[in-house]
Design a protein around this motif. Structure first.
Motif, PDB file in Angstrom:
ATOM      1  N   SER A  55      65.533 -15.501  -7.197  1.00 26.25           N
ATOM      2  CA  SER A  55      66.144 -15.093  -8.538  1.00 26.25           C
ATOM      3  C   SER A  55      67.482 -14.742  -8.525  1.00 26.25           C
ATOM      4  N   HIS A  76      68.796 -14.687 -23.243  1.00 21.80           N
ATOM      5  CA  HIS A  76      68.561 -13.357 -23.077  1.00 21.80           C
ATOM      6  C   HIS A  76      69.800 -12.460 -23.474  1.00 21.80           C
ATOM      7  N   ILE A  86      66.324 -13.846 -13.579  1.00 20.51           N
ATOM      8  CA  ILE A  86      65.540 -15.155 -14.008  1.00 20.51           C
ATOM      9  C   ILE A  86      65.371 -15.779 -12.744  1.00 20.51           C
ATOM     10  N   TYR A  96      74.418 -22.345 -17.134  1.00 19.41           N
ATOM     11  CA  TYR A  96      74.227 -21.297 -17.857  1.00 19.41           C
ATOM     12  C   TYR A  96      75.402 -20.776 -18.659  1.00 19.41           C
TER      13      TYR A  96
END
Ligand SMILES: [Cu+2]
Length: 112
Positions: A55, A76, A86, A96
């Motif tokens: 993660s 988020h 995540i 991202y």
């Protein structure tokens, strides 16, 4: 002709600013599970490398609310002092972005 030239100058200036922002990115991936949303409007480090099943935790150390959205999945929202974790079950390269400041705040998670 004069009018044409006047239009070109502001466009050229905007292009230079955009190129300058993109050029300051970190390019080498950093092996870590922790990304700081550092002051101001930055992911530090922006490119991280982990193994499948691990993660990444993003922590907001900035004075503004940011978001983390991985490859078009859920967005988020991360307020000041908050964090989001995540998990990445599969190998791959995941882009991202903070959808509130997508021009300055974007990075990659490289999962091996
Ligand atoms: Cu942001």
């Amino acid at each position: 002709m004069t009018r044409f030239r006047l239009l070109l100058v502001p466009l050229g200036a905007a292009a230079l600013v955009a190129a300058g922002c993109g050029g300051t990115r970190t390019t080498a991936p950093v092996a870590t599970h922790d990304v700081s949303m550092a002051k101001s409007y930055r992911f530090d480090p922006d490119v991280v490398q982990i193994k499948a099943g691990e993660s990444v935790t993003w922590t907001n150390n900035d004075n503004f609310t940011h978001t983390v959205r991985v490859d078009g999945q859920a967005d988020h929202r991360v307020g000041r002092g908050q964090s989001v974790t995540i998990r990445f079950p599969k190998a791959g390269t995941y882009d991202y972005v903070c959808t509130l400041h997508s021009h300055d705040m974007h990075g990659q998670v490289i999962v091996s």
